[in-house]
Design an enzyme around this catalytic site. Sequence first.
Site, PDB file in Angstrom:
ATOM      1  N   CYS B 476       0.819  -1.220   0.000  1.00  0.00           N
ATOM      2  CA  CYS B 476       0.000   0.000   0.000  1.00  0.00           C
ATOM      3  C   CYS B 476       0.849   1.265   0.000  1.00  0.00           C
ATOM      4  CB  CYS B 476      -1.028  -0.003   1.110  1.00  0.00           C
ATOM      5  SG  CYS B 476      -0.402  -0.451   2.711  1.00  0.00           S
ATOM      6  N   GLU B 478       4.480   1.026   0.927  1.00  0.00           N
ATOM      7  CA  GLU B 478       5.833   0.624   1.296  1.00  0.00           C
ATOM      8  C   GLU B 478       6.733   0.532   0.078  1.00  0.00           C
ATOM      9  OE1 GLU B 478       3.146  -2.051   2.577  1.00  0.00           O
ATOM     10  OE2 GLU B 478       4.308  -2.723   4.307  1.00  0.00           O
TER      11      GLU B 478
END
Lengths: 305, 829
Positions: B476, B478
Amino acid sequence: MSCDKALVFDIQDFCVQDGPGIRTTIFFKGCPLKCIWCSNPEGQNIYPELFHSIALCKKSHKCLTTCPYNAAAIGTTGYPDFNRNICKECNSKDCVNTCYNDALKVMGQSYTVDEIVEKVKPNIPFFKNSNGGITLSGGEPFLQYEYVEKLVNKCNESGISVGVETCGYFNWSDVSSYINNFEFVYFDLKTFNEEIHKKATGKSNKKILSNLKKLSVDFSDKIIVSIPVIPDVNDNEIEIKNIAGYCKELNIKKIRLLPYHDYGREKYSALGMNYKMLDTKEITSDILEAFKSIILSYGIECWVE
Amino acid sequence: MNKTIPATEIKALPSTERVSLIRCRYLNEPLYIDSEYIKYYTDAHKITDGMNVLQRRAECHGYAIENLTPVIRDGEIIIGNKTRYVRGAIPYCNYASRYIIREFRNEEAEAQDAVTDIGTGGGIAKAREMALESDYEFFCKKYLITKEDKSILKECAEYFIGKSMQDVGDDLWKNNFEKAEYIENGWKAGLYTAPHDPAPEGRYVLDYETILNIGIDGIIERLLNKIRNEEITNFESAEKIYFWRGGIRVLEATKRWIEKYASLAKELSLTEANLERKQELLEISGRCEFISSNAPRDFKEAIQLFWFIYLAGHIEGAQLGYSPGRFDRYMYPFYKTDKEKGVITDDEVTELLELLRLKMTEIEYVASFSWAGLGSGNLFQNMILGGLDENGKHCDNELSLLILQAAINCKTTQPTISIWYDDSLSEVFLLKAAECVKTGCGFPAWFNLKVYIQHELQNSKLPLPVIRKYAAMGGCTEPTMEGMSYGIVQAGFINHGKIFELAMNGGIDPRTKIKFDETKIPSNYDELLDSYKLHLKNAINNWQRYWNYVMAGHRQTCNLIFSSVLIKDCIERGKSLDDGGAVCNGTPTTLSSGMVNIVNSLAVVKKLVIEEKFLSLEELIHACLENWEGYDELHHKAVNVPKWGNNNDFVDSIYNELFDTYCNYVSEQKNYLGESYDPSMLAISTHAPFGKVCGATPDGRYAGETLCDGVTSPFPGTDKNGPLSVLLSAGKIDHTRIRGGLHNMKFHPKALQGISGSKKLLQLIKTYFETNGFQLQFNVVDSNMLKDAQQHPENYRDLIVRVAGFSAFFVELGKTIQDEIIRRTEHVM
């Protein structure tokens, strides 16, 4: 109000419709006009006022017991009612401090020039990258013209660009010496018809028209005329043509149309005031587009906000 | 009342009838569980007992994928499915099977009901409905499953008892890890999220660039070369050969799987009456046949090979956050050549990109009920656009624009789109990305490339040109290095709220009365802070150590072979991912959520207890235990202490201290691959269940109330100075220290209207990123959110309805006006 401090009812950042770029808008309290459609009624009186939000009020009625002057009573709806004449004179803020639902606040806080500048200074990087700055709005900023002069000068020294929104009702001699220091002036023209103007705002439009003329002599490029399009006040072609014609004559190059909205309606009851614009007809986007075409036909840039 | 707000600013429809139909088909489809893959996997597993673990893993996956039934649906141009259903999930018993067995008894659902809410609309509702009137059964509260598949699943799940990654890992840590009890207590108390074993994989990006250049056969050739040049002299060199041989096994199986699709397309073409479609099927068949061995020659072949490779990796493991990476960079050469030759049009490419979105959206996953609730069923596939090339020149191109257009046209949830922001990105690209934000879909999210480059320079110490070119997003929010990194695996989340409760209460959890490490009940600010730090350190380090045991179990059971051969330098080193084959092994992160509540709580203690001496810390702790009951005045005072997100140094300096402390503690511990753990902060949906298990906190939060989301987003209603102050606060922490983090902002559509609105959005992003902020994502408020604001005004204290010259917060407007604005917002959206 001394000219060292101004009465302000809100400072709002990331204002995107109050001029170019990212802006912080300073809402001054106090206005010579009392427009019946006014969406910021808390900006009308030049003294701090108690604001009671029904949406946040949980009817704890704590204000009834904490008010040292017994100005609060339970109204017919079960919400507290306030005797505004008493509240006007009150400096205690006891009811506000003890309202645990944050339903009460005082509209109107005093700021020195330095306090305002310090408050907006951290936003300068945002202003720089977007050619933004601050916009003085209200209320009517020029009602506190001595303060405004200091503020605009100080901001310019600090590298903050300043624009202003005015209702146009001020003494020309009060502002003429520093009006050049604004990046732009949103200048309201509500109606060309003096009678209607008196009825709708409480004041004649003579001074306003004359101020616009004086301002346009040297600064027509800085002016954006704002027409709030109000049902049964100015929502007809004759009005629009009159205003556009006058602007053309004064070499004003920009007009924006602000369609009437009633978002401010609830704020009236929060202030213990009455809203007078009930059961109005619609300002459709067709009407706005038609007005826009008229204005464009005068060779004046025009947009709807 | 007037209706002066113009109709939908951003008009968006699928670009072709074909896309529309496939999208409708997806939207009308329920969710299924398909046992086919796990059945073949189990069959292979049963007869490979005693085999080398790398070889066995390759054999099981290879055997399963080469036996999968190919499915081609009407209208498809890009083909290939994870399951036999449009929306199907594979139940990976090899990862964790106990939860499946529990699910059979409906136990877990009931146990977790209390703390997790799971989505129930759309396809889920449809599944429920269908289960009642057909031979299907309803499973895991979301899925349909056939009776036959259900009995297969049951058999597989039972077979993997004691053999799954979870069981092997559990056996290891429960019997050997000195802090095993702490971990189990952590779950009971809500200090940690539920075990992550059912879907631990993901958050990495394969090396698509290489396989698109040399094809599957090219990779096989490399493996064969390595085998030819190696001689067994010790255990390690033998392991290398097992690994390379395993790589060949899975690649050959992948080829056979693709060939089956080629054959099916040909077969379907024979009976296809529609001549146009017949021709299409023949072309599809030809493409698949060719790319099953060779490198693609044009854009269509490239996107098809990309999809097969992406999907094969997705099938191999229980993936979350498995992502396509810098698609607009590595696909661009194919696009450019085809455009120059005049063999493809932008319309055709847009259609393919829309179809690809649908393909990625069709993938479903099944995990334990509690995890599904935390991730909200999201697969977190992240396609990141823009960024820089190796020379530091902006990398956005015509294809990037088409990808954004496809996302605007074809509204789907996956993949989410991100922008690697750099000042040099072209204006036309940035404006298109802003336009996509304004559709209200929630993406693209914006990431500051400069900050991540700094992070990698500090951590992996890779050369700058490499970081620029391969910086990607693996999940999401990272970031990871494309094609060369181990997954950003992590054990789950740590609950700062619970840690703070332990600190306030001497190490005892007030809700469950479980005793963790004993500490003194604090009587002043410093004691409280020290105690918080001690519990924080222990919670982090125990959690990391526990996870290392689980990863050791992973190596024995679920080591990824297919993915390994597509990650640099696994082939070169002769090592799989779990054996340290990847270039970057510092990717595993430790996640936490709720720190902002702790910062705000400490600010309250500092202000009311220390500065104002309004009450003692003991009394304040007591008020929290009483959930503020009888403490109205104190609560009001606590609420009005300045909070994080107002550009107030008093509070922001506390955040800075906690943030650094957290990062230091996380980095102290080595991960399973021998590198330091990387700190990361995000929330997905953990802040809700975490909040649910926490009592009241001194910041004025009530017991059970949700915690703060993200890294730097203020707690709802506490940012009283507007969005710029929030960003000024957020910019104060050193974002280069963490791998990933997010910051949510919400705007009413009016605020971003028109080209000038788009530009202001970009100027806002640019300025925030100049302060070295890392991430921004925008919710362009929709009517549902406003309706929620009516119900829960306390969560939307800061939402301003932006109209020229008008001053008001949404929640302070009366119901009728709010209704009017909601109605208008529906018009605008």
